[in-house]
Design a protein around this motif. Structure first.
Motif, PDB file in Angstrom:
ATOM      1  N   GLU A 355       1.243  -1.204   0.011  1.00 12.64           N
ATOM      2  CA  GLU A 355       0.158   0.214   0.161  1.00 12.64           C
ATOM      3  C   GLU A 355       0.453   1.554  -0.014  1.00 12.64           C
ATOM      4  O   GLU A 355       0.478   1.997  -1.076  1.00 12.64           O
ATOM      5  CB  GLU A 355      -0.504  -0.558   0.888  1.00 12.64           C
ATOM      6  N   GLN A 356       2.287   1.501   0.837  1.00 10.81           N
ATOM      7  CA  GLN A 356       2.942   2.319   0.965  1.00 10.81           C
ATOM      8  C   GLN A 356       3.616   2.455  -0.400  1.00 10.81           C
ATOM      9  O   GLN A 356       3.522   3.719  -0.779  1.00 10.81           O
ATOM     10  CB  GLN A 356       3.581   2.581   2.085  1.00 10.81           C
ATOM     11  N   LEU A 357       4.109   1.563  -1.313  1.00  7.10           N
ATOM     12  CA  LEU A 357       4.670   1.876  -2.163  1.00  7.10           C
ATOM     13  C   LEU A 357       3.821   2.540  -3.160  1.00  7.10           C
ATOM     14  O   LEU A 357       4.458   3.438  -4.160  1.00  7.10           O
ATOM     15  CB  LEU A 357       5.071   1.133  -3.006  1.00  7.10           C
ATOM     16  N   VAL A 358       2.948   1.919  -2.948  1.00  6.77           N
ATOM     17  CA  VAL A 358       1.657   2.236  -4.677  1.00  6.77           C
ATOM     18  C   VAL A 358       1.177   3.557  -4.428  1.00  6.77           C
ATOM     19  O   VAL A 358       0.969   4.570  -5.003  1.00  6.77           O
ATOM     20  CB  VAL A 358       0.297   0.688  -4.727  1.00  6.77           C
ATOM     21  N   LEU A 359       0.997   4.096  -2.725  1.00  3.58           N
ATOM     22  CA  LEU A 359       0.502   4.990  -2.795  1.00  3.58           C
ATOM     23  C   LEU A 359       1.531   6.797  -3.438  1.00  3.58           C
ATOM     24  O   LEU A 359       1.591   7.141  -3.438  1.00  3.58           O
ATOM     25  CB  LEU A 359      -0.454   5.529  -1.461  1.00  3.58           C
ATOM     26  N   ASP A 360       3.505   5.960  -3.151  1.00  2.37           N
ATOM     27  CA  ASP A 360       4.590   7.007  -3.029  1.00  2.37           C
ATOM     28  C   ASP A 360       4.005   7.253  -4.668  1.00  2.37           C
ATOM     29  O   ASP A 360       4.322   8.419  -5.077  1.00  2.37           O
ATOM     30  CB  ASP A 360       5.366   6.912  -2.209  1.00  2.37           C
ATOM     31  N   GLY A 367       2.247  14.582  -8.378  1.00  4.30           N
ATOM     32  CA  GLY A 367       3.112  15.610  -8.428  1.00  4.30           C
ATOM     33  C   GLY A 367       3.112  15.937  -7.500  1.00  4.30           C
ATOM     34  O   GLY A 367       2.699  17.280  -6.523  1.00  4.30           O
ATOM     35  N   ILE A 368       1.817  15.579  -6.257  1.00  5.86           N
ATOM     36  CA  ILE A 368       1.560  15.783  -4.775  1.00  5.86           C
ATOM     37  C   ILE A 368       3.068  15.728  -3.800  1.00  5.86           C
ATOM     38  O   ILE A 368       3.654  15.022  -3.827  1.00  5.86           O
ATOM     39  CB  ILE A 368       1.000  14.200  -3.565  1.00  5.86           C
ATOM     40  N   GLU A 369       2.643  17.182  -3.520  1.00  4.65           N
ATOM     41  CA  GLU A 369       4.558  17.435  -2.657  1.00  4.65           C
ATOM     42  C   GLU A 369       3.313  18.361  -1.328  1.00  4.65           C
ATOM     43  O   GLU A 369       2.552  18.481  -1.064  1.00  4.65           O
ATOM     44  CB  GLU A 369       4.736  19.112  -2.658  1.00  4.65           C
ATOM     45  N   VAL A 370       4.434  18.064  -0.204  1.00  8.07           N
ATOM     46  CA  VAL A 370       3.772  18.306   0.909  1.00  8.07           C
ATOM     47  C   VAL A 370       4.401  19.486   1.752  1.00  8.07           C
ATOM     48  O   VAL A 370       5.650  19.614   1.484  1.00  8.07           O
ATOM     49  CB  VAL A 370       4.132  17.367   2.295  1.00  8.07           C
ATOM     50  N   ALA A 415      -2.815  11.082  -1.953  1.00  7.00           N
ATOM     51  CA  ALA A 415      -2.469  10.225  -2.673  1.00  7.00           C
ATOM     52  C   ALA A 415      -3.740   9.651  -2.904  1.00  7.00           C
ATOM     53  O   ALA A 415      -4.272   9.162  -3.456  1.00  7.00           O
ATOM     54  CB  ALA A 415      -1.075   9.154  -2.946  1.00  7.00           C
ATOM     55  N   LEU A 416      -4.494   8.308  -1.703  1.00  6.30           N
ATOM     56  CA  LEU A 416      -5.917   8.473  -1.502  1.00  6.30           C
ATOM     57  C   LEU A 416      -6.840   9.092  -2.172  1.00  6.30           C
ATOM     58  O   LEU A 416      -7.241   8.423  -2.515  1.00  6.30           O
ATOM     59  CB  LEU A 416      -5.413   7.575  -0.375  1.00  6.30           C
TER      60      LEU A 416
END
Length: 447
Positions: A355-360, A367-370, A415-416
């Motif tokens: 799940e983590q790898l796919v969402l990353d 292009g999601i940045e925090v 991302a989700l």
């Protein structure tokens, strides 16, 4: 340095490296300089024995292994740069052949994620409704919360509240003793075998009954699972539940103080709808992520799984410590070994990493940045009210490893959210090319 790569497993690549003679000789002499002053060789003063003598004294194979292990990090650095591999771990160095000197290592690499055309996923949201029957059931539960218990002078019937002294033995050894234990006649108890509640039906106050029951094979306490137990139960009191009338007066007595029963019904309906919507949204998000994962191509190296398992074991140990227990006590109580626990954790660890790898990968593709503002707001929410504890939390989550951890949490959540937005959109999917897959790690290159 000539390098041949060969894919040998999930995110694992075998490297066959032909070592340049000059490079190997340099490593060989470094080992010599490290060893020559620390060993005593007959016929030579300390530090003066020539290299071939030192090599023969420690053993040619051991000397060669030492030199290659010294050389391995330099080789891996060059391989990473030349092959574009993000190496996480490696196996011990093996000599494939001596002339020319060729070594072999199996490396575990950070996986590449092939997302496929995740933008084409469309899932309908469920229609949420609350039935009158559900409201009635919630009202009935509420009545039971406000019920009164009245002692009765008769044998226990199904549904009665029974107060009893309970003693239990397994194999002649006492394992439980409870005084004034409360149970509902005819209903199962979490700490006793199925059928325990049936045994008090028909028993009067002051009566003692003995019986034998068997715990299920999957009982939560491993020491009792599948065991036959003998019980002695003495009934101390029997009470019957008296439910209040379902009317406006009852509505005024419940928490919140409603004027009428209809108002209470509407509040219950509204709360049920909110709960069902939250649960439905959680399930919808799970289905969306599941659909994206199903179309993705991800290989997870064993080293990542083991690292995640280790974190899960540490988290469990921390939670146990808060309850003043330790891992050894927990394992003894559940009848498991630490390796069995780790084996149970591995599927969970793989799923979490997937799940983590796919969402990353989705976050990168979208292009999601925090932002700093998002990071600070999240840290403040975690920290709670102003004070020293909050300051410590803020400091932890805004720098170093804590910052990276929080950034990952926010990016994956966003991302989700983006995936849910795409899946719920009524518009047809845009024509997009699938993202890069895991690729073919086989090939020959020179560096």
């Amino acid at each position: 340095m000539k390098v041949t790569t060969e894919k040998v497993g999930e995110a694992q690549v075998a490297l066959n490296v032909e070592v340049d003679p000059a490079t190997f000789e340099d490593a060989r002499r470094k080992v010599y300089r490290r060893l020559v002053g620390s060993i005593r060789i007959p016929g030579f003063r300390p530090g003066k024995a020539p290299i071939y003598v030192v090599e023969r004294f420690v053993g040619r194979e051991a000397f060669l292994e030492e030199a290659l292990n010294d050389l391995a990090p330099r080789i891996l650095q060059q391989v990473q740069e030349a092959e574009g591999l993000d190496i996480l771990a490696r196996s011990p160095v093996e000599v494939a052949q001596l002339e020319p000197l060729t070594i072999r290592m199996v490396v575990q690499v950070r996986p590449k994620v092939g997302l496929g055309n995740y933008r084409s996923i469309r899932l309908e949201r469920p229609v949420i409704a609350v039935t009158d029957e559900e409201v009635d059931q919630r009202l009935e539960d509420l009545r039971r919360r406000y019920a009164t218990l009245e002692p009765v002078d008769r044998p226990a019937k199904a549904g009665d509240r029974v107060v009893a002294d309970v003693t239990g033995w397994v194999g002649g050894e006492e394992f439980v003793r409870r005084e004034d234990y409360e149970l509902t006649a005819g209903e199962d108890s979490a700490i006793f075998p199925p059928g325990f509640g049936q045994q008090v039906i028909g028993r009067a106050r002051g009566e003692t009954v003995e019986f034998t029951l068997t715990y299920p094979e999957d009982f939560q306490v491993g020491q009792l699972a599948g065991k036959e137990a003998r019980f002695r139960v003495t009934v101390n009191d029997i009470k019957v539940e008296r439910l209040p009338e379902l009317d406006d007066e009852f509505a005024r007595t419940v928490e919140g103080g409603f004027e009428t029963l209809d108002q209470l019904r509407e509040q219950i309906r509204s709360e049920l709808l909110r709960q069902k919507e939250e649960q439905a949204e959680k399930e919808y998000r799970r289905q969306v992520l599941e659909a994206v994962i199903a179309g993705a191509n991800v290989e997870i190296p064993p080293v990542m799984v083991e690292q995640q398992v280790e974190r899960m074991v540490e988290d469990l140990a921390d939670r146990l410590a808060q309850m003043r227990l330790n891992l050894v006590q927990y394992l003894r109580g559940t009848g498991r070994t630490e390796e069995q626990l780790r084996e149970e954790f591995r599927p969970q660890a793989r799923r979490l990493l997937l799940e983590q790898l796919v969402l990353d990968a989705v976050a990168e593709a979208e292009g999601i940045e925090v932002t700093e503002e998002e990071l600070r707001t999240e840290a403040e929410d975690i920290g709670g009210p102003a004070g020293e504890a909050r300051d410590q939390v803020m400091e932890f989550f805004t720098q170093g490893a804590g910052r990276e951890h929080l950034v990952n949490i926010i990016r994956r959540r966003r991302a989700l959210e983006r995936l849910v937005e795409i899946a719920a959109s009524p518009e047809p999917p845009a024509e997009t090319e699938p993202t890069e897959g895991s690729g073919d790690d086989e090939g020959n290159q020179s560096a």
